[in-house]
Design a protein around this motif. Structure first.
Motif, PDB file in Angstrom:
ATOM      1  N   THR A  39      39.027  36.770  44.486  1.00 20.98           N
ATOM      2  CA  THR A  39      38.479  35.688  43.993  1.00 20.98           C
ATOM      3  C   THR A  39      36.855  35.232  44.901  1.00 20.98           C
ATOM      4  O   THR A  39      35.983  35.141  44.557  1.00 20.98           O
ATOM      5  CB  THR A  39      39.175  34.232  44.389  1.00 20.98           C
ATOM      6  N   ASP A 228      36.505  35.603  37.187  1.00 20.82           N
ATOM      7  CA  ASP A 228      36.159  36.573  38.626  1.00 20.82           C
ATOM      8  C   ASP A 228      36.685  37.934  38.831  1.00 20.82           C
ATOM      9  O   ASP A 228      36.387  38.850  39.262  1.00 20.82           O
ATOM     10  CB  ASP A 228      36.111  35.974  39.952  1.00 20.82           C
ATOM     11  N   HIS A 229      37.845  38.238  37.857  1.00 25.14           N
ATOM     12  CA  HIS A 229      38.644  39.159  38.107  1.00 25.14           C
ATOM     13  C   HIS A 229      39.475  39.413  36.789  1.00 25.14           C
ATOM     14  O   HIS A 229      40.044  38.095  36.397  1.00 25.14           O
ATOM     15  CB  HIS A 229      39.061  39.789  39.132  1.00 25.14           C
ATOM     16  N   TYR A 403      47.685  35.875  48.229  1.00 21.73           N
ATOM     17  CA  TYR A 403      46.899  36.440  48.901  1.00 21.73           C
ATOM     18  C   TYR A 403      47.344  36.986  50.338  1.00 21.73           C
ATOM     19  O   TYR A 403      46.549  37.506  51.045  1.00 21.73           O
ATOM     20  CB  TYR A 403      45.592  35.688  48.853  1.00 21.73           C
TER      21      TYR A 403
HETATM   22 ZN   LIG Z   1      40.489  35.178  41.604  1.00 22.70          ZN
END
Ligand SMILES: [Zn+2]
Length: 405
Positions: A39, A228-229, A403
């Motif tokens: 992100t 973003d991905h 994360y």
């Molecule tokens: Zn992300």
């Protein structure tokens, strides 16, 4: 959100009626590449028009965006616009520096788009007709996948496997800990929960777009919808995960730009474009200057009749602070420089799934891409380090988003 799970990008399930209708009024970029599979670095590239190698913002390296870097909202404010951001926090927490130029920059307590969009509308209503840049961000299309039952029912008639209807980060971690491939019915269930989250976002967008129209803002607004991905669903060994590789299922994102006044409506662009191109395109469209350090291009140049050289997309894994975990791709070839092994070359025309190293067959392409990669990196100094120390609360939030391992 991976591009290929939207109807207007060819998906065969009804995830996106509102976004598909937006596509009809927009220029649709069929091959848009994110600069990272996580992100913070990817968003920083969108907002600064710089590669991750050049802006330095990285969760894994605990680095914020340096203060001296120019951002899109800083430029539009100089042009007389108000600029606000309403985000899901996490890697977009204010300590990572993407606040630059936004006022306000708010973190919403929910990861769903609904409350974020409502705050955006409240802010719009406070503006008194000033021109504005509104940035809305959501983690809804991101693990955990926790759709409402009625949205899930659109994609799944019945499922009696071991997983619940809400796929937590813990469940995804457990799936990815085993060496065994996930049975097809279980994989389909996980994908159904992901698709249902897309549909929920699409439903919120339907309401949000209706509110823009009710305020007579639709026609005059430039709207960018992107991500973003992407997300991996078993293509390279993981399920429901991102930020661990630079394969295309993580880098190919939707990029849909509705220009004011119906300009360029229905245009499909099949050339390779990048996240760094978004800010220059917005600035050109509003007649603003584009700072010379912005490294992307105004995408409308692609159909202006002028010759635009083929674009190259450079991406970086948000894991170590060196350039060696990176990818560079053109329209056909992609060079991957993994952490511990020698580089690999993928011929995306012959091998779109990125399964076979073609470097032996195309040594000249390897040399050309490596050289170009070094040249692109050398165009700017490495960014100054801006280290950050996340608070315990932020660490917990990032853990919930998967994360922190
Ligand atoms: Zn992300």
């Amino acid at each position: 959100m991976r591009a290929d799970h939207l109807g207007c990008y060819g998906y065969d399930k009804p995830t996106s009626p509102t976004i598909d209708a937006l596509c009809e009024e927009s220029a649709v970029f069929e091959k848009a590449i994110a600069h990272a599979s996580s992100t913070l670095p990817s968003h920083a590239s969108i907002l600064t028009s710089l590669l991750p190698h050049h802006h330095g913002a990285s969760w894994e390296n605990r680095r914020a965006l340096p203060e001296n870097i120019t951002t899109l909202p800083e430029v539009v404010r100089q042009a007389g616009y108000s600029a606000a951001a309403f985000t899901g926090g996490g890697q977009l927490d204010p300590i990572f520096g993407l606040t630059q130029g936004f006022d306000p920059y708010e973190v919403l307590p929910s990861d769903a788009l609904g409350p974020t969009a409502r705050r955006g509308l409240e802010w719009l209503d406070s503006l008194d007709g000033d021109p504005f840049l509104l940035f809305l961000h959501t983690y809804q299309v991101h693990h955990p996948y926790d759709p409402s039952p009625d949205a899930l029912a659109v994609f799944e008639e019945s499922y009696d496997g071991p997983f619940p209807d809400s796929i937590s980060v813990e469940t995804i971690k457990a799936i990815n800990r085993t060496d065994q491939a996930l049975p097809a019915s279980d994989l389909a269930h996980v994908i159904a929960t992901y698709d249902a989250e897309i549909l929920e976002v699409d439903r919120v967008l339907a309401g949000f777009f209706a509110e823009l129209k009710a305020r007579d803002l639709w026609d005059s607004s430039l709207i960018v919808l992107t991500s973003d991905h992407g997300e991996e669903f078993g293509e390279h060994g993981f399920v429901g995960w991102h930020s661990h590789t630079l394969y295309e299922e993580l880098l190919e994102v939707p990029l849909i730009i509705k220009f004011p006044g119906g300009q360029f409506a229905g245009r499909r662009v099949d050339r390779l474009v990048r996240g760094i191109d978004i800010a220059p395109t917005i600035l050109k469209a509003i007649g603003s200057r584009v700072p010379p350090e912005f490294s992307g291009i105004d995408l409308t140049a692609l159909w202006s009749g002028r010759e635009v050289p083929p674009l190259l997309a450079v991406s970086r894994l948000d894991r170590v602070d060196q350039a060696r975990v990176s990818s560079i791709r053109d329209e056909r070839f992609k060079l991957l420089r993994p952490f511990s092994r020698r580089q690999r070359l993928f011929d995306l025309a012959e091998d779109p799934d990125e399964l076979w190293d073609a470097s032996g067959n195309h040594p000249l392409e390897v040399g050309r891409l490596l050289e170009t990669f070094e040249e692109i990196l050398a165009t700017r100094e490495a960014p100054s380090a801006t280290e950050v120390d996340p608070s315990p609360e932020l660490r917990r939030q990032l853990e919930a988003l998967g994360y922190i391992q």
